[in-house]
Each structure stands twice: as structure tokens, then as C-alpha cells.
Design a protein around this motif. Structure first.
Motif, short mmCIF file in Angstrom:
data_model
loop_
_atom_site.label_atom_id
_atom_site.label_comp_id
_atom_site.label_asym_id
_atom_site.label_seq_id
_atom_site.Cartn_x
_atom_site.Cartn_y
_atom_site.Cartn_z
N ALA A 3 0.89 -1.27 0.04
CA ALA A 3 -0.12 -0.04 -0.07
C ALA A 3 0.99 1.18 0.17
CB ALA A 3 -1.05 0.02 1.27
N SER B 50 -8.66 -6.04 6.52
CA SER B 50 -7.76 -5.88 7.73
C SER B 50 -8.49 -5.66 8.94
CB SER B 50 -7.15 -4.61 7.10
OG SER B 50 -5.81 -4.76 7.46
N GLN B 53 -7.98 -1.18 12.65
CA GLN B 53 -7.10 0.27 12.26
C GLN B 53 -6.66 0.28 11.09
OE1 GLN B 53 -7.21 2.95 14.34
NE2 GLN B 53 -8.57 1.64 15.62
N GLY B 54 -7.02 -0.61 10.09
CA GLY B 54 -6.31 -0.92 8.80
C GLY B 54 -5.13 -1.41 8.82
N MET B 55 -4.81 -2.22 10.02
CA MET B 55 -3.45 -2.76 9.98
C MET B 55 -3.84 -4.19 10.32
SD MET B 55 -1.17 -0.09 12.33
CE MET B 55 -2.15 1.28 12.69
N LEU B 115 -11.51 5.15 11.71
CA LEU B 115 -10.58 5.68 11.20
C LEU B 115 -10.99 7.27 10.48
CD1 LEU B 115 -9.37 2.78 8.71
CD2 LEU B 115 -8.18 3.61 10.74
N ARG B 119 -7.14 8.24 6.66
CA ARG B 119 -6.43 6.99 6.98
C ARG B 119 -7.39 6.05 6.23
NH1 ARG B 119 -3.70 5.70 11.54
NH2 ARG B 119 -4.02 3.59 10.46
N TYR B 122 -6.66 6.10 2.36
CA TYR B 122 -5.20 5.59 2.38
C TYR B 122 -5.46 3.95 2.35
CZ TYR B 122 -0.23 4.97 2.64
OH TYR B 122 0.91 4.40 2.26
N TRP B 123 -6.10 3.55 3.25
CA TRP B 123 -6.17 2.00 3.67
C TRP B 123 -7.10 1.27 2.42
CZ3 TRP B 123 -10.69 -0.19 6.87
CH2 TRP B 123 -10.55 -1.51 6.83
N ILE B 126 -5.24 -0.18 -0.88
CA ILE B 126 -4.56 -1.13 -0.92
C ILE B 126 -5.11 -2.38 -1.84
CG2 ILE B 126 -3.50 -0.62 1.21
CD1 ILE B 126 -4.92 -3.04 2.54
#
Lengths: 137, 386
Positions: A3, B50, B53-55, B115, B119, B122-123, B126
């Protein structure tokens, strides 16, 4: 891939971003851009080939600040938005890139190297497309 | 071996500031009601892009089972972007169909509203081609904007056709107590909404939502032990396509959808004309128009005119598309969406959809898509005796 485009990832793509280096299949002659592991048509090996940068707009969209990813939000806010297009390159493959100015489907365009954005303190340069006749070498 | 869905539940989609990813998952299970035989579940597949938190969170699926106090069975995190839920369902169905297990849990969950907008954008990027599409400054609104631009240029759709999709799905969503956006909108409002990625405006785009959904899949023998009204999963198919839109032969079609649907129709022994109700992945309005064509429901050239005449809507007679409100109005908690489509159709085929009930619905289709069509699943469901 990822990403987040790290500086090393960006460096590995420089032959494509600055010189439009694609891959031409040694077996069937079809050209790929960006190059991939093998020819998707016949799985033959690809040899590097530099593309002309000339092409034609297939479709274009104007991205407003509401539609921009955060790393392009500054550009969108400063300019009110930007054009992104899918361009059919003269050698066959299509690619997605920004336009330097509005252009409709069918318009002839030419790749030019421009500043894309900055991330991790490294300014990323790469190709955008300009109308043919504007900024041609 | 015939496979059935025997129980289904989902949270309300939308804002859940007090619930995290684990609590959302447990809430979806609770929505299945009492009497679920959790001891019979032998495997769990949980879709999520995900988590939280997008992680990425390692051991995501075991963590959810742990919190929900489910048996410590094998549990797998399934990730195929916005099709994560559809693929989690597919894995569960195939595990049961293979005879490897008698009963499986398929679930999906996403926590998006923690988020910031920045954010989140951004996420979400991906799931596309990060090297070229993303580095051109595109999010998915832009990618689908390119599809719509080309269709308009070729004269195959009108701008108002896109808007008609949003109007219909909001009308349905207003009737759905689980929907994120429970309000009707007019064609004029869609056309006047702030631009996002031309020709798409804010009301052509689905919202980002929190939510979770779950279903229990069982073999025929076990299904009859668990319910009097199993909903049969009679066909399924899945496919992949290139990650980037620009790599495809056509940027106005969704080949993965077409191939997934062909497999599902052949397996179920039914064609598009035999489908009474469908949940169709409408992340952006243009996606539903293209999908109507690729699923064989209606040629693209006619879709807009038929929508204008009220087709595919509740009360119109004939096939109803997205009675739940679709992603557009019900909301789109990424990993939950594909499972939530099955939750809606389970209720429809049991005749339990209340104001949104499609009269006499006997055969249903769910189509879930990842990215701009790089991954797709299609499932076909039948009512008992249908």
C-alpha cells in the motif's frame, strides 16, 4: 508491491517510470507494460523494450479532493483536482497515469516526466501524459 | 452432497463507536438468535480486509473465536479485498460440500469508522493496483469513474442511469432497519451531489461502515437436525481477473463476474431468468449496471431504461436487485459485505424480510466483488421445495 510505496520499491520501478521500459515477448511478439513475469498470452519470456510514450486516451476521470488518496490530497487541494486517464500506448498495452491537462477519450497524448508526489522525504518522479504537440521533445 | 445455510445474522451496518472488531463479530453471532449448536461447528472462515485500524492482525480468526467463546476449532482469516466475505462463505460451503466437515461458520467483519477519512482512503486503496493506479492518484472511486466515463463516451449508458441505481437502492435501504443510510434520495440529488471522480459524485459511492455478518453452513443431514427451513446453496463459482483495470481487454466489462456466474448457474441448473431476487455488489452505481449485464439479467443497453421504468425494484414484479439497499444504502463494511448478502437472501427465502419481502422468492443469487473485479464470487440459493 504494497500500500505504501517505499523508496526502494519506487527505485525498482525507475526503468518504467522514467524510461517507459516494457517487455516484449520473445515468442509471440506481444508487448507488456509494465513488464510481468511472463507473457500472459503464451507464457514466453519477456525482453526489455523501450516504448515511444505515444498513445491515445481510453477513458479519463477528474479526481476532486474528496476522491484523492491522502498522498495526492495536497495536489488536489492546490489545483482543485486533477485528471487521471487510461492511455492505450502505441505499442499496444494500456496504462493508468495522470494527465497534465484535460483530455477526452480518443485524444492523442504523449508521456512526459513530471513530479508525481513526495513520500518519506523522497520526491517521486514518473510519467504523466500531455496532449501531443505540448512538451514534445 | 447438498449444502444448506441453517442460521444467519448481522449487526446493523453504520456507526458503532462503542463496538470494536471483536464485539461486532460477537454481535452478529448473537443476531442468529438462541438455539445455535455452536458445539457442532467444526471450522470457521472469517472475511476481513484488515482489522480495526487498517493494520493486519496476526491470528485474527482465532482471536475472534476466543472473544466470542466459540469452540477452539480451526479458524482462518480470508482476505480478498471487498470479496473477503464472499470467499469466506465459499470456503465454508466447499468445506462442507467436500465432506471434510459437517458444519462450518462463515463470517465477515470490518471496523472502518474508527479511522479518519484520510486514513480510510489510504487503507482502501490497498485493494487495487498500488504501483500504477494508486500512483496516478486514484482511489476506487476513480477506477470506477474511468469505467463510467468510457461507457458514457461509447454512448452505452446515460448519466441518469447511474443515478437511477442509487435512487432504487436507497428506496430499499430506507426499509431496512440494518441499513447504514436509511433515507430515500431523488435523481436530482444524485446528479447535484458533490463530484468525487467524474462522472461519479458522492451519492454514486457506497459509504464506509462498521458491521459484521455470519452464517452457519451445514450438510444436508445436519441441516435437517438444526432447522425445518434450510436454505440450500445449490451453486457457486469464483474467479480472478487482472488487478489493474488497464490490463484488461475491456475496461467496461467484469470478466471475473461473468465467469463466476457461469459456473454457479451451471452447477445450480438455473439461468438468470430463474432468479427471483439478487444481492449485487454495487460499491459504485456503475458497478450494478455492469453487473446486471454480466450476470445475464439485462443487457447494459437496456438497464438504464428498465430502471427508469421501475424495474428491479420492490413492488415492480419480476427480479428484485438489492432489496437490502445494497452496498450503496445498507453500507459496506468490507469483509462483512459478502456474508451479509447471504444473510439478506436467507431471510428472503425464508419469507422473513418484512417490508422488503420479495413475494414468492424461491431462487436467489449473491454476487460479491473485490477491487475493480480482480476477485468475484457468485452463490445461488434455493428455498426448501423451491
Amino acid at each position: 508491491m504494497g500500500a505504501h510505496i517505499t523508496a526502494p520499491m519506487y527505485r525498482r520501478s525507475l526503468p518504467q517510470r522514467l524510461r517507459l521500459e516494457g517487455g516484449r515477448c520473445g515468442a509471440c511478439g506481444v508487448t507488456q507494460f509494465p513488464p510481468r513475469a511472463a507473457c500472459p498470452r503464451c507464457r514466453g519470456p519477456l525482453e526489455p523494450v523501450r516504448l515511444s510514450g505515444r498513445g491515445q486516451v481510453v477513458a479519463a476521470t477528474f479526481i476532486t479532493p474528496a476522491g484523492a488518496p491522502p498522498e495526492f490530497a495536497g495536489q488536489a487541494r492546490q489545483t482543485g483536482g486533477y485528471w487521471v486517464a487510461i492511455v492505450a500506448l502505441a505499442e499496444g498495452p494500456c496504462i493508468t497515469a495522470q494527465l497534465t491537462q484535460a483530455a477526452a477519450p480518443g485524444a492523442p497524448v504523449m508521456a512526459v516526466v513530471r513530479r508525481l508526489y513526495e513520500e518519506d522525504g523522497v520526491v517521486r518522479y514518473g510519467f504523466k501524459f500531455a496532449p501531443q504537440g505540448v512538451g514534445d521533445p | 452432497m447438498r449444502v444448506a445455510i441453517v442460521a444467519a445474522g448481522q449487526t446493523r451496518f453504520g456507526e458503532h463507536p462503542d463496538l470494536g472488531v471483536k464485539e461486532l463479530f460477537a454481535s452478529a453471532l448473537a443476531e442468529m438468535g438462541p438455539g445455535v449448536d455452536w458445539g457442532g461447528v467444526e471450522v470457521a472462515y472469517i472475511g476481513s480486509l484488515s482489522c480495526g485500524q487498517g493494520m493486519q492482525l496476526g491470528n485474527f480468526a482465532p482471536a475472534l473465536l476466543d472473544y466470542a467463546a466459540l469452540p477452539p476449532v480451526p479458524a482462518v482469516h480470508v482476505e480478498n479485498a471487498c470479496a473477503s466475505g464472499g470467499f469466506a462463505l465459499l470456503q465454508a460451503v466447499q468445506a462442507v460440500a467436500s465432506g471434510q466437515v459437517r458444519c462450518a461458520l462463515a463470517a465477515g467483519v470490518e471496523k472502518m469508522r474508527d479511522l479518519s477519512g484520510e486514513r480510510g482512503r489510504y487503507w482502501l486503496g490497498i485493494s487495487g493496483d498500488t504501483e500504477y493506479e494508486r500512483l496516478a492518484g486514484l482511489t476506487f472511486a476513480g477506477v470506477f469513474g474511468l469505467m463510467a466515463d468510457r461507457l458514457l463516451y461509447e454512448g452505452r449508458i446515460r448519466r441518469s442511469d447511474l443515478a437511477a441505481v442509487a435512487v432504487k437502492n436507497h428506496r430499499h435501504g430506507a426499509l431496512n432497519p440494518k441499513a447504514h443510510l436509511r433515507r430515500e434520495i431523488s435523481l436530482e440529488q444524485v446528479l447535484a451531489a458533490p463530484p468525487v471522480a467524474s462522472p461519479l459524485g458522492a451519492l454514486d459511492c457506497c459509504p464506509t461502515s462498521d458491521g459484521a455478518a455470519a452464517v452457519i453452513v451445514a450438510c444436508e443431514e445436519m441441516a435437517w437436525q438444526l432447522t425445518d427451513r434450510p436454505v440450500w446453496v445449490d451453486g457457486w463459482g469464483a474467479a480472478s481477473d487482472t488487478l489493474a483495470l488497464h490490463s484488461r481487454g475491456s475496461i467496461t466489462g467484469l470478466a471475473a463476474v461473468r465467469r463466476a456466474a457461469a459456473a454457479a448457474y451451471a452447477m445450480a441448473g438455473v439461468g438468470p431468468s430463474g432468479v427471483d431476487v439478487a444481492e449485487v455488489h454495487d460499491c459504485f452505481t456503475v458497478a450494478e449496471l455492469i453487473a446486471l449485464d454480466e450476470l445475464g439479467f439485462c443487457p447494459l443497453a437496456e438497464a438504464g431504461f428498465r430502471l427508469e421504468q421501475g424495474a428491479f425494484a420492490l413492488g415492480a414484479g419480476g427480479l428484485v436487485v438489492n432489496p437490502s439497499g445494497g452496498l450503496k444504502a445498507k453500507g459496506h463494511p468490507i469483509g462483512a459485505t459478502g456474508v451479509a448478502q447471504a444473510v439478506e437472501l436467507f431471510a428472503q427465502l425464508q419469507g422473513e424480510s418484512g417490508a422488503r419481502q420479495v413475494p414468492g422468492a424461491a431462487t436467489a443469487l449473491a454476487f460479491n466483488m473485490g477491487g475493480s473485479g480482480a476477485s468475484a464470487t457468485v452463490h445461488i440459493f434455493r428455498k426448501e421445495g423451491g
